[in-house]
Enzyme design. Structure first.
Site, short mmCIF file in Angstrom:
data_model
loop_
_atom_site.label_atom_id
_atom_site.label_comp_id
_atom_site.label_asym_id
_atom_site.label_seq_id
_atom_site.Cartn_x
_atom_site.Cartn_y
_atom_site.Cartn_z
N GLY A 196 0.82 -1.19 0.00
CA GLY A 196 0.00 0.00 0.00
C GLY A 196 0.86 1.25 0.00
N CYS A 197 0.25 2.38 -0.31
CA CYS A 197 0.99 3.63 -0.41
C CYS A 197 1.50 4.10 0.95
CB CYS A 197 0.14 4.71 -1.08
SG CYS A 197 -1.56 4.82 -0.47
#
EC number: 1.2.1.38
Length: 393
Positions: A196-197
């Site tokens: 994920g970011c």
């Protein structure tokens, strides 16, 4: 003149076609002018590319970002695009800026011909990916950009995502794709769970410090801010312009789904259970992400020790950059790129440090890291198709 590549746009029957044009090494001089031999047939160029790529869920932001990056990849050619609700349409009807490429029309996943692809980027929503990936041919390399294979503990996935994991055997095969940290595992993987970011922006600065025992495991506080594109492209009231503009909003307070993913990676690095205090915020900007991280340093450790450890850890890495001392990372400096910029500062409170990390949430936080991983999985240089400089101002 050495052989170089540049982008050209030509007109063909009323359409734009964007292609890589090779300049001939041979110079032909005429009146002091340089002429070049160009090949402008996009379809011929696409067919000459070595690896056939499929993008599942091409109508979302991460899918479109993969397509933008692949336009500059010399070895990967797109042969399959899926988008169930847009099936039958050309990609230009969904993303006009991609209409300059020679790309196949969108099809429903049920109609996809996987015999025509060698690798896929899975850009589907969380909760839908497990079943799709489970049904893919076993010889396909796959980078999954959803959260469906990031958590090793399937019961933890059910707790945070509200549904059972339907591919636990496949979960055992999945490799977490934080490239700079798990490069050897990714290189030999068939299925990679792209991070994920938020976890990317947090783990890259913290993992080397935890491995070196330079920071305490307790009281790690993370304040993260993201552009609105991180919420995806689906219509949501909270993402309307009037809801987002001229303001800032915390969300997922104490229960954001990226918390267990981040804790999993930090615990692996520390070889001890790590629990973080993590609060994300939505910012009135399209793309970009900053994580401001507050940590306690270990006894006898100073800010210089943290700085030198990060410098040593990333001195040979292209996409993780430790800035010169005193320079504050800015999201503008990574816009549209696969870079992560980091720096560390002394807190006013003795024994604490402040670490700032910035990425583009759609590139290093998603599609760029996915391409970096697939390059690695297929034996190409990691930076292939990713050497973009930031769009600034």
């Amino acid at each position: 003149m050495s052989s170089v590549a540049f982008n050209s746009i030509c007109f063909d029957s009323g359409c734009f076609w964007k292609d890589v044009v090779k300049i001939s090494k041979a110079r032909k001089q005429n009146g002091g002018k340089l002429f070049v031999n160009c090949s402008l047939n996009s379809k011929m160029q696409t067919s000459q590319k070595t690896v056939r790529i499929g993008i599942l869920g091409a109508s979302g932001y991460t899918g479109s970002e993969v397509l933008r990056l692949l336009a500059n990849h010399p070895h990967f050619g797109v042969t399959l695009l899926t988008a169930d609700r847009k099936a039958g349409q050309p990609i230009a009807s969904v993303f006009p800026h991609l209409g300059t490429q020679d790309l196949p029309d969108l099809v429903a996943i049920k109609d996809a011909n996987f015999s025509e692809v060698d690798a896929v980027f899975c850009c589907l929503p969380h909760g839908t990916t497990q079943e799709i990936v489970k049904g893919l041919p076993k010889d396909l390399k796959c980078v999954d950009l959803s959260a469906d294979f990031r958590l090793r503990d399937t019961s933890e996935y059910e707790e945070w995502y509200g549904q059972p994991h339907i591919a636990p055997d496949l979960q055992k095969e999945a490799v977490y794709g934080l490239t700079e940290i798990l490069r050897d595992e990714i290189r030999n993987a068939r299925l990679v769970a792209n991070p994920g970011c938020y976890p990317t922006s947090i783990q890259l600065p913290l993992v080397p410090l935890l491995k070196a025992n330079l920071i305490e495991h307790r009281n790690i506080i993370i304040d993260s801010k993201s552009g609105v594109s991180g919420a995806g492209r689906s219509a949501k009231e909270s993402n309307l312009f009037t809801e987002v503009a001229e303001g800032i909003c915390s969300y997922g307070v104490t229960r954001h789904r990226h918390a267990p993913e981040t804790e999993q990676g930090l615990s692996d690095a520390a070889r001890s259970n790590i629990t973080i205090s993590f609060t994300p915020h939505l910012m009135p900007m399209t793309r970009g992400m900053q994580s401001t991280i507050y940590v306690e340093v270990a006894p006898g450790v100073g800010i210089e020790d943290l700085y030198q450890q990060l410098k040593t850890s990333y001195q040979d890495e292209e996409f993780v950059v430790l800035l010169e001392k005193g320079i504050v990372p800015r999201t503008h400096s990574v816009r549209g790129t696969n870079y992560c910029l980091i720096n560390v500062f002394p807190d006013r409170i003795p024994g604490r440090a402040i670490i700032i990390s910035v990425i583009d949430n759609l590139v290093k936080g998603a599609s760029g890291q996915a391409l970096q991983n697939l390059n690695l999985m297929l034996g190409y240089p990691e930076n292939t198709g990713l050497k973009f400089q930031a769009l600034f101002p």
